[in-house]
Design a protein around this motif. Sequence first.
Motif, PDB file in Angstrom:
ATOM      1  N   ASP A  20       0.820  -1.213   0.000  1.00 24.88           N
ATOM      2  CA  ASP A  20       0.000   0.000   0.000  1.00 24.88           C
ATOM      3  C   ASP A  20       0.851   1.260   0.000  1.00 24.88           C
ATOM      4  OD1 ASP A  20      -2.424  -1.402   0.014  1.00 24.88           O
ATOM      5  OD2 ASP A  20      -2.389  -1.573   2.197  1.00 24.88           O
ATOM      6  N   LYS A  21       1.873   1.291   0.843  1.00 22.91           N
ATOM      7  CA  LYS A  21       2.740   2.464   0.946  1.00 22.91           C
ATOM      8  C   LYS A  21       3.928   2.397  -0.008  1.00 22.91           C
ATOM      9  CE  LYS A  21       1.516   3.062   5.764  1.00 22.91           C
ATOM     10  NZ  LYS A  21       1.919   2.831   7.132  1.00 22.91           N
ATOM     11  N   ARG A  22       4.102   1.250  -0.660  1.00 28.11           N
ATOM     12  CA  ARG A  22       5.238   1.016  -1.559  1.00 28.11           C
ATOM     13  C   ARG A  22       6.540   1.348  -0.831  1.00 28.11           C
ATOM     14  NH1 ARG A  22       3.748  -0.027  -6.739  1.00 28.11           N
ATOM     15  NH2 ARG A  22       5.628   0.802  -7.659  1.00 28.11           N
ATOM     16  N   LYS A  23       6.653   0.795   0.366  1.00 23.75           N
ATOM     17  CA  LYS A  23       7.791   1.059   1.242  1.00 23.75           C
ATOM     18  C   LYS A  23       8.469  -0.261   1.596  1.00 23.75           C
ATOM     19  CE  LYS A  23       8.766   3.063   5.739  1.00 23.75           C
ATOM     20  NZ  LYS A  23       8.236   3.808   6.866  1.00 23.75           N
ATOM     21  N   VAL A  24       9.796  -0.247   1.623  1.00 27.31           N
ATOM     22  CA  VAL A  24      10.540  -1.430   2.046  1.00 27.31           C
ATOM     23  C   VAL A  24      10.425  -1.550   3.562  1.00 27.31           C
ATOM     24  CG1 VAL A  24      12.823  -2.501   2.206  1.00 27.31           C
ATOM     25  CG2 VAL A  24      12.148  -1.316   0.112  1.00 27.31           C
ATOM     26  N   LEU A  25       9.925  -2.682   4.010  1.00 28.28           N
ATOM     27  CA  LEU A  25       9.796  -2.935   5.451  1.00 28.28           C
ATOM     28  C   LEU A  25      11.024  -3.637   6.011  1.00 28.28           C
ATOM     29  CD1 LEU A  25       6.109  -4.223   5.585  1.00 28.28           C
ATOM     30  CD2 LEU A  25       6.950  -1.884   5.918  1.00 28.28           C
ATOM     31  N   GLY A  26      11.625  -4.484   5.203  1.00 35.96           N
ATOM     32  CA  GLY A  26      12.806  -5.213   5.644  1.00 35.96           C
ATOM     33  C   GLY A  26      13.623  -5.648   4.447  1.00 35.96           C
ATOM     34  N   TYR A  27      14.927  -5.787   4.640  1.00 34.04           N
ATOM     35  CA  TYR A  27      15.786  -6.240   3.549  1.00 34.04           C
ATOM     36  C   TYR A  27      17.007  -6.945   4.114  1.00 34.04           C
ATOM     37  CZ  TYR A  27      18.954  -2.390   4.580  1.00 34.04           C
ATOM     38  OH  TYR A  27      19.817  -1.548   5.203  1.00 34.04           O
ATOM     39  N   LYS A  28      17.624  -7.732   3.289  1.00 37.39           N
ATOM     40  CA  LYS A  28      18.868  -8.409   3.648  1.00 37.39           C
ATOM     41  C   LYS A  28      19.677  -8.578   2.373  1.00 37.39           C
ATOM     42  CE  LYS A  28      21.499 -10.806   6.520  1.00 37.39           C
ATOM     43  NZ  LYS A  28      22.181 -10.245   7.634  1.00 37.39           N
ATOM     44  N   THR A  35      16.460 -19.094   1.122  1.00 38.15           N
ATOM     45  CA  THR A  35      15.292 -18.902   1.973  1.00 38.15           C
ATOM     46  C   THR A  35      15.689 -18.133   3.222  1.00 38.15           C
ATOM     47  OG1 THR A  35      14.244 -20.902   1.152  1.00 38.15           O
ATOM     48  CG2 THR A  35      13.541 -20.130   3.316  1.00 38.15           C
ATOM     49  N   GLU A  36      16.866 -18.423   3.759  1.00 38.02           N
ATOM     50  CA  GLU A  36      17.336 -17.725   4.963  1.00 38.02           C
ATOM     51  C   GLU A  36      17.465 -16.223   4.716  1.00 38.02           C
ATOM     52  OE1 GLU A  36      20.978 -17.725   8.222  1.00 38.02           O
ATOM     53  OE2 GLU A  36      21.143 -18.984   6.444  1.00 38.02           O
ATOM     54  N   LEU A  37      17.957 -15.839   3.548  1.00 39.56           N
ATOM     55  CA  LEU A  37      18.089 -14.417   3.222  1.00 39.56           C
ATOM     56  C   LEU A  37      16.712 -13.748   3.212  1.00 39.56           C
ATOM     57  CD1 LEU A  37      20.548 -12.561   2.362  1.00 39.56           C
ATOM     58  CD2 LEU A  37      19.636 -12.763   0.063  1.00 39.56           C
ATOM     59  N   ALA A  38      15.736 -14.389   2.576  1.00 37.95           N
ATOM     60  CA  ALA A  38      14.377 -13.843   2.520  1.00 37.95           C
ATOM     61  C   ALA A  38      13.725 -13.826   3.897  1.00 37.95           C
ATOM     62  CB  ALA A  38      13.534 -14.655   1.546  1.00 37.95           C
ATOM     63  N   THR A  39      13.960 -14.870   4.681  1.00 40.49           N
ATOM     64  CA  THR A  39      13.377 -14.940   6.020  1.00 40.49           C
ATOM     65  C   THR A  39      13.978 -13.884   6.938  1.00 40.49           C
ATOM     66  OG1 THR A  39      13.002 -17.307   5.687  1.00 40.49           O
ATOM     67  CG2 THR A  39      12.869 -16.521   7.933  1.00 40.49           C
ATOM     68  N   CYS A  40      15.264 -13.580   6.774  1.00 40.51           N
ATOM     69  CA  CYS A  40      15.892 -12.501   7.549  1.00 40.51           C
ATOM     70  C   CYS A  40      15.271 -11.152   7.183  1.00 40.51           C
ATOM     71  CB  CYS A  40      17.396 -12.478   7.312  1.00 40.51           C
ATOM     72  SG  CYS A  40      18.305 -13.803   8.122  1.00 40.51           S
ATOM     73  N   ALA A  41      14.974 -10.939   5.901  1.00 43.89           N
ATOM     74  CA  ALA A  41      14.299  -9.699   5.480  1.00 43.89           C
ATOM     75  C   ALA A  41      12.922  -9.609   6.118  1.00 43.89           C
ATOM     76  CB  ALA A  41      14.197  -9.643   3.960  1.00 43.89           C
ATOM     77  N   LEU A  42      12.222 -10.739   6.177  1.00 41.90           N
ATOM     78  CA  LEU A  42      10.903 -10.761   6.810  1.00 41.90           C
ATOM     79  C   LEU A  42      11.023 -10.480   8.304  1.00 41.90           C
ATOM     80  CD1 LEU A  42       7.877 -11.189   6.786  1.00 41.90           C
ATOM     81  CD2 LEU A  42       8.296 -13.662   6.898  1.00 41.90           C
ATOM     82  N   TYR A  49       8.386  -3.106  12.246  1.00 38.43           N
ATOM     83  CA  TYR A  49       6.975  -2.754  12.123  1.00 38.43           C
ATOM     84  C   TYR A  49       6.180  -3.865  12.784  1.00 38.43           C
ATOM     85  CZ  TYR A  49       8.992   0.352   8.710  1.00 38.43           C
ATOM     86  OH  TYR A  49       9.772   1.294   8.093  1.00 38.43           O
ATOM     87  N   LYS A  50       5.925  -3.720  14.035  1.00 36.80           N
ATOM     88  CA  LYS A  50       5.411  -4.802  14.878  1.00 36.80           C
ATOM     89  C   LYS A  50       4.240  -5.583  14.282  1.00 36.80           C
ATOM     90  CE  LYS A  50       8.403  -4.029  18.018  1.00 36.80           C
ATOM     91  NZ  LYS A  50       9.592  -4.796  17.975  1.00 36.80           N
TER      92      LYS A  50
END
Length: 107
Positions: A20-28, A35-42, A49-50
């Motif tokens: 919605d905000k087109r904002k990056v919430l997390g990245y790695k 999968t670990e890289l993506a899971t770390c971003a999550l 952002y709780k």
Amino acid sequence: MSGHLTNHRWVYLATVLDPDKRKVLGYKIGNTMTTELATCALQMALDKYKNPLIVHSDMGSQYTSAEFNIKGHNYDLKHSSSLLGHLYEEVYFKAYQTLTEVQAAIG
């Protein structure tokens, strides 16, 4: 997202977006796309952002993996995905020499 360094090694950026905000919430950033890289971003998104309700990614196997989806399910997240071939990256147009340089530019 993937790109190659000037020494022809690859660097990968896993991102989780708020659609919605087109904002990056997390990245790695790393030297392999896993999968670990993506899971770390999550996890970064969850820590920052709780209670994000929806996260967005591409359709790479790291984002469709059981581990990534279980983590999202545990937090009651809805997961949306881009269509194949619809990327949002802008770093394709720059040349980086090292992974550290990429991390500094993205951060």
